[in-house]
Design a protein around this motif. Structure first.
Motif, PDB file in Angstrom:
ATOM      1  N   UNK A 188     -18.372   2.120   3.552  1.00 51.01           N
ATOM      2  CA  UNK A 188     -17.130   2.027   2.789  1.00 51.01           C
ATOM      3  C   UNK A 188     -16.400   0.738   3.095  1.00 51.01           C
ATOM      4  N   UNK A 189     -15.481   0.307   2.207  1.00 49.35           N
ATOM      5  CA  UNK A 189     -14.596  -0.837   2.397  1.00 49.35           C
ATOM      6  C   UNK A 189     -13.273  -0.359   2.995  1.00 49.35           C
ATOM      7  N   UNK A 190     -12.265  -1.170   2.835  1.00 52.72           N
ATOM      8  CA  UNK A 190     -10.941  -0.797   3.337  1.00 52.72           C
ATOM      9  C   UNK A 190     -10.295   0.191   2.369  1.00 52.72           C
ATOM     10  N   UNK A 191      -9.514   1.092   2.931  1.00 52.41           N
ATOM     11  CA  UNK A 191      -8.785   2.025   2.077  1.00 52.41           C
ATOM     12  C   UNK A 191      -7.507   1.362   1.602  1.00 52.41           C
ATOM     13  N   UNK A 192      -6.890   1.956   0.605  1.00 56.37           N
ATOM     14  CA  UNK A 192      -5.638   1.424   0.055  1.00 56.37           C
ATOM     15  C   UNK A 192      -4.534   1.438   1.118  1.00 56.37           C
ATOM     16  N   UNK A 193      -4.501   2.467   1.946  1.00 49.72           N
ATOM     17  CA  UNK A 193      -3.492   2.569   3.016  1.00 49.72           C
ATOM     18  C   UNK A 193      -3.665   1.431   4.010  1.00 49.72           C
ATOM     19  N   UNK A 194      -4.894   1.132   4.385  1.00 49.02           N
ATOM     20  CA  UNK A 194      -5.136   0.033   5.327  1.00 49.02           C
ATOM     21  C   UNK A 194      -4.692  -1.306   4.727  1.00 49.02           C
ATOM     22  N   UNK A 195      -4.985  -1.510   3.460  1.00 52.07           N
ATOM     23  CA  UNK A 195      -4.557  -2.756   2.809  1.00 52.07           C
ATOM     24  C   UNK A 195      -3.039  -2.870   2.752  1.00 52.07           C
ATOM     25  N   UNK A 196      -2.345  -1.798   2.435  1.00 48.81           N
ATOM     26  CA  UNK A 196      -0.877  -1.817   2.375  1.00 48.81           C
ATOM     27  C   UNK A 196      -0.295  -2.101   3.752  1.00 48.81           C
ATOM     28  N   UNK A 197      -0.859  -1.488   4.797  1.00 48.23           N
ATOM     29  CA  UNK A 197      -0.368  -1.734   6.168  1.00 48.23           C
ATOM     30  C   UNK A 197      -0.547  -3.202   6.536  1.00 48.23           C
ATOM     31  N   UNK A 198      -1.688  -3.779   6.207  1.00 51.06           N
ATOM     32  CA  UNK A 198      -1.933  -5.203   6.506  1.00 51.06           C
ATOM     33  C   UNK A 198      -0.951  -6.077   5.739  1.00 51.06           C
ATOM     34  N   UNK A 199      -0.710  -5.782   4.478  1.00 47.71           N
ATOM     35  CA  UNK A 199       0.230  -6.578   3.677  1.00 47.71           C
ATOM     36  C   UNK A 199       1.639  -6.486   4.253  1.00 47.71           C
ATOM     37  N   UNK A 200       2.063  -5.283   4.666  1.00 45.39           N
ATOM     38  CA  UNK A 200       3.395  -5.119   5.259  1.00 45.39           C
ATOM     39  C   UNK A 200       3.491  -5.903   6.567  1.00 45.39           C
ATOM     40  N   UNK A 201       2.469  -5.814   7.415  1.00 44.50           N
ATOM     41  CA  UNK A 201       2.496  -6.553   8.692  1.00 44.50           C
ATOM     42  C   UNK A 201       2.532  -8.063   8.466  1.00 44.50           C
ATOM     43  N   UNK A 202       1.757  -8.560   7.544  1.00 41.71           N
ATOM     44  CA  UNK A 202       1.769 -10.001   7.240  1.00 41.71           C
ATOM     45  C   UNK A 202       3.143 -10.393   6.701  1.00 41.71           C
ATOM     46  N   UNK A 203       3.743  -9.552   5.874  1.00 43.31           N
ATOM     47  CA  UNK A 203       5.088  -9.831   5.351  1.00 43.31           C
ATOM     48  C   UNK A 203       6.133  -9.896   6.445  1.00 43.31           C
ATOM     49  N   UNK A 204       6.069  -8.973   7.408  1.00 48.46           N
ATOM     50  CA  UNK A 204       7.019  -8.974   8.529  1.00 48.46           C
ATOM     51  C   UNK A 204       6.837 -10.234   9.362  1.00 48.46           C
TER      52      UNK A 204
END
Length: 169
Positions: free
Chosen positions: A15-31
């Motif tokens: 499997x690839x990354x889940x949508x939740x994992x992608x959202x968490x990464x985007x939020x962390x990069x934004x912070x």
């Protein structure tokens, strides 16, 4: 060449990354990006403030040093030709060489003999003191002269003062 079926199953089950994992990464990069932008903005503001302070400090210091050097050459209190009223904004006198010297403050500019000496001033005062260190309005009893100026640039301002005792007094 034929690929065995067991290998295909493993390959398709990955499997690839889940949508939740992608959202968490985007939020962390934004912070992280927001924190970095705040730090960079603060550094730019500090740099601008120190640059303003340096400019007004240099300009005010040079003006005070020039005035102090020439005021030390005042021949006697009788050679002061300007008003000796408390906190005046002009100084006219004759130095030891007999040369007339004029300092005046108008608007935001301090001039020496009509030539601008310092700009962006918000305040400039000259106060005369007698031998007992009391302010005096009588030029003939002046023992020392205090010069105060406030220079400003942007939201930064700096007040500088000096007190001079002419050599011939």
């Amino acid at each position: 060449m034929m690929i065995p079926r067991a290998d295909l199953k493993v390959r398709f089950d990955q499997r690839g990354f889940t949508m939740v994992e992608l959202v968490i990464v985007i939020v962390l990069v934004g912070v992280i990006a927001m924190t970095a932008s705040i730090l960079i903005g603060q550094a730019a503001k500090t740099y601008q403030s120190s640059d303003n302070y340096s400019a007004i400090s240099n300009q005010g210091r040079l003006a005070l040093e020039m005035m102090a050097r020439e005021i030390r050459l005042l021949r006697s209190p009788a050679d002061i030709t300007s008003s000796c009223a408390a906190a005046t904004t002009a100084l006219n006198f004759t130095d030891t060489n007999g040369t007339p010297v004029t300092y005046s403050f108008a608007g935001s500019t301090l001039s020496a003999g009509g030539v601008p000496l310092a700009d962006n001033l918000t305040a400039f005062t000259i106060t005369y003191y007698d031998k007992s260190n009391s302010p005096t309005n009588i030029c003939g009893s002046a023992w020392s002269i205090a010069v105060s100026l406030t220079a400003a640039q942007g939201s930064d301002s700096l007040t500088m003062r000096t007190r001079i005792h002419p050599r011939s007094f």
